[in-house]
Design a protein around this motif. Structure first.
Motif, PDB file in Angstrom:
ATOM      1  N   MET A  44      39.002  35.670  15.215  1.00  0.00           N
ATOM      2  CA  MET A  44      38.204  35.382  16.400  1.00  0.00           C
ATOM      3  C   MET A  44      38.721  34.106  17.052  1.00  0.00           C
ATOM      4  O   MET A  44      39.026  33.139  16.361  1.00  0.00           O
ATOM      5  N   SER A  45      38.840  34.124  18.368  1.00  0.00           N
ATOM      6  CA  SER A  45      39.339  32.969  19.101  1.00  0.00           C
ATOM      7  C   SER A  45      38.401  32.659  20.254  1.00  0.00           C
ATOM      8  O   SER A  45      37.784  33.556  20.838  1.00  0.00           O
ATOM      9  N   ARG A  46      38.349  31.370  20.571  1.00  0.00           N
ATOM     10  CA  ARG A  46      37.686  30.967  21.805  1.00  0.00           C
ATOM     11  C   ARG A  46      38.771  30.519  22.757  1.00  0.00           C
ATOM     12  O   ARG A  46      39.672  29.765  22.411  1.00  0.00           O
ATOM     13  N   THR A  47      38.689  31.023  23.969  1.00  0.00           N
ATOM     14  CA  THR A  47      39.716  30.748  24.949  1.00  0.00           C
ATOM     15  C   THR A  47      39.073  30.762  26.321  1.00  0.00           C
ATOM     16  O   THR A  47      37.851  30.878  26.452  1.00  0.00           O
ATOM     17  N   THR A  48      39.882  30.637  27.349  1.00  0.00           N
ATOM     18  CA  THR A  48      39.374  30.800  28.708  1.00  0.00           C
ATOM     19  C   THR A  48      40.053  32.021  29.338  1.00  0.00           C
ATOM     20  O   THR A  48      41.244  32.252  29.140  1.00  0.00           O
ATOM     21  N   LEU A  49      39.269  32.793  30.060  1.00  0.00           N
ATOM     22  CA  LEU A  49      39.778  33.929  30.823  1.00  0.00           C
ATOM     23  C   LEU A  49      39.516  33.678  32.303  1.00  0.00           C
ATOM     24  O   LEU A  49      38.489  33.095  32.677  1.00  0.00           O
ATOM     25  N   ALA A  50      40.435  34.154  33.131  1.00  0.00           N
ATOM     26  CA  ALA A  50      40.341  33.927  34.572  1.00  0.00           C
ATOM     27  C   ALA A  50      39.556  35.052  35.230  1.00  0.00           C
ATOM     28  O   ALA A  50      40.076  36.151  35.456  1.00  0.00           O
ATOM     29  N   TYR A  51      38.283  34.790  35.490  1.00  0.00           N
ATOM     30  CA  TYR A  51      37.402  35.727  36.189  1.00  0.00           C
ATOM     31  C   TYR A  51      37.303  35.343  37.675  1.00  0.00           C
ATOM     32  O   TYR A  51      37.693  34.243  38.088  1.00  0.00           O
ATOM     33  N   LEU A  52      36.723  36.249  38.455  1.00  0.00           N
ATOM     34  CA  LEU A  52      36.228  35.852  39.765  1.00  0.00           C
ATOM     35  C   LEU A  52      35.073  34.883  39.579  1.00  0.00           C
ATOM     36  O   LEU A  52      34.393  34.885  38.548  1.00  0.00           O
ATOM     37  N   SER A  53      34.835  34.065  40.577  1.00  0.00           N
ATOM     38  CA  SER A  53      33.684  33.180  40.553  1.00  0.00           C
ATOM     39  C   SER A  53      32.395  33.986  40.412  1.00  0.00           C
ATOM     40  O   SER A  53      32.275  35.098  40.934  1.00  0.00           O
ATOM     41  N   GLN A  54      31.433  33.422  39.713  1.00  0.00           N
ATOM     42  CA  GLN A  54      30.134  34.068  39.549  1.00  0.00           C
ATOM     43  C   GLN A  54      29.475  34.350  40.895  1.00  0.00           C
ATOM     44  O   GLN A  54      28.680  35.284  41.038  1.00  0.00           O
ATOM     45  N   ASP A  55      29.825  33.547  41.904  1.00  0.00           N
ATOM     46  CA  ASP A  55      29.226  33.701  43.232  1.00  0.00           C
ATOM     47  C   ASP A  55      29.935  34.745  44.094  1.00  0.00           C
ATOM     48  O   ASP A  55      29.507  35.017  45.218  1.00  0.00           O
ATOM     49  N   ALA A  56      31.016  35.325  43.594  1.00  0.00           N
ATOM     50  CA  ALA A  56      31.746  36.326  44.380  1.00  0.00           C
ATOM     51  C   ALA A  56      30.877  37.559  44.607  1.00  0.00           C
ATOM     52  O   ALA A  56      30.147  37.986  43.709  1.00  0.00           O
ATOM     53  N   PRO A  57      30.947  38.149  45.787  1.00  0.00           N
ATOM     54  CA  PRO A  57      30.175  39.376  46.025  1.00  0.00           C
ATOM     55  C   PRO A  57      30.742  40.536  45.219  1.00  0.00           C
ATOM     56  O   PRO A  57      31.952  40.695  45.111  1.00  0.00           O
ATOM     57  N   GLY A  58      29.859  41.325  44.645  1.00  0.00           N
ATOM     58  CA  GLY A  58      30.282  42.487  43.881  1.00  0.00           C
ATOM     59  C   GLY A  58      30.256  43.739  44.735  1.00  0.00           C
ATOM     60  O   GLY A  58      29.401  43.898  45.608  1.00  0.00           O
ATOM     61  N   SER A  59      31.209  44.638  44.494  1.00  0.00           N
ATOM     62  CA  SER A  59      31.235  45.900  45.217  1.00  0.00           C
ATOM     63  C   SER A  59      32.168  46.849  44.490  1.00  0.00           C
ATOM     64  O   SER A  59      33.280  46.466  44.122  1.00  0.00           O
ATOM     65  N   ILE A  60      31.726  48.090  44.270  1.00  0.00           N
ATOM     66  CA  ILE A  60      32.602  49.055  43.610  1.00  0.00           C
ATOM     67  C   ILE A  60      33.528  49.734  44.608  1.00  0.00           C
ATOM     68  O   ILE A  60      34.418  50.478  44.214  1.00  0.00           O
TER      69      ILE A  60
END
Length: 311
Positions: free
Chosen positions: A1-17
């Motif tokens: 098990m590792s703790r690391t950082t992953l590059a996500y979109l900002s939490q404030d980004a609008p979601g859309s499928i």
């Protein structure tokens, strides 16, 4: 098990499928890509060691969206396009059929990747060059984009690194059955380390497909010179369950499900997220990351092959 950082979109980004033009990438043969319309957020994430999961708990490509297989590497130069097409792609088709079933498979596209900046952007031939690792959490196909790929593969218009006359054709008579779901199909990537050294930096993290919900997703336009493609990016979510296989060797391959038309999310046109349990997932979010948090002296070199599996 590792703790690391992953590059996500900002939490404030609008979601859309489905894409709406607010999020886009403009890729080219250069080293970097420009992402517009949203900020990227480094998120502290737990990534589990998939090698430690055995028996029924071991990840499976049908259920979780990814799986590890032993597959000896052919003695070829992966920078030689003819060798890849003639000797490697047929092996990938055999491997993916053995892993996921189906009546036939078509290897239609591949990418050569290198973490070393001096290698990225190197031209290998018509429409072929060396990419860098994909750092942002993403899925390669979307609801609408996956269906467009089917249409383009049938018509021969798909913008792939493998020319239409270098691969098996998709029967035009099968198009309606593929698009209406009566004939099962899926896109699966076969990912391999092409170096003699095991992968230690820019390793690949994969998210269990059953842990992703539709509101987590944001459709992104990929704006090429003559067309617009699509991919899914993702916003961070506590439910996301991430895994990796430490020190992948040349004689191992990762199968990554990029899209499964039989998945609940796909069959419901995005109205219902993939369930927990044994049902097939639709796709697998993934991203490269540095498990040791720093450059440890050997840069990742890999090849990933996209296959369409029918039946």
């Amino acid at each position: 098990m590792s703790r690391t950082t992953l590059a996500y979109l900002s939490q404030d980004a609008p979601g859309s499928i489905r894409r709406d033009g607010t999020l886009s990438i403009e890729p080219d043969a250069d080293v970097d890509r420009t992402i517009s319309g949203v900020e990227i957020q480094e998120v502290d994430t737990e990534v589990r060691d998939a090698r430690g999961a055995r028996g029924p708990a071991a990840p499976q490509v049908a259920r979780n969206g990814f799986e590890l297989r032993h597959a000896p590497t052919p003695a070829i130069d992966f920078l030689d396009h003819a060798a890849v097409v003639e000797q490697y792609l047929p092996r990938c088709e055999e491997l993916v059929l053995d892993a996921v079933g189906g009546s036939h498979a078509i290897a239609f596209d591949y990418n050569i990747r290198a973490a070393e900046r001096s290698e990225r952007g190197r031209v290998l031939g018509d429409r072929r060059f060396v990419h860098g690792p994909a750092r942002v959490v993403h899925a390669d196909f979307t609801l609408d984009g996956s269906r467009q790929w089917i249409r383009d593969l049938v018509s021969g218009a798909a913008p792939t690194t493998v020319a239409a006359d270098e691969r098996a054709p998709v029967d035009p008579a099968s198009l309606d059955a593929l698009l209406d779901g009566s004939t099962p199909w899926r896109f699966v990537t076969i990912w391999r380390n092409r170096s003699d050294e095991p992968v230690r930096d820019n390793a690949l993290a994969m998210c269990d497909g059953s842990s992703v919900r539709a509101p987590d997703l944001a459709a992104c336009e990929i704006r090429y010179a003559h067309r617009v493609g699509e991919a899914y990016f993702a916003r961070p979510a506590a439910a996301h369950e991430w895994w990796w296989y430490p020190e992948l060797h040349r004689d191992e391959v990762l199968l990554i499900k990029q899209w499964d038309a039989s998945g609940v999310f796909a069959r419901s046109d995005g109205a219902v997220s993939d369930p927990d349990g044994d049902g097939p997932s639709t796709f697998c979010l993934h991203a490269s990351f540095d498990p040791f948090g720093e450059d440890i002296g050997h840069q990742r070199e890999s090849i990933d092959v996209r296959c369409l599996v029918i039946g």
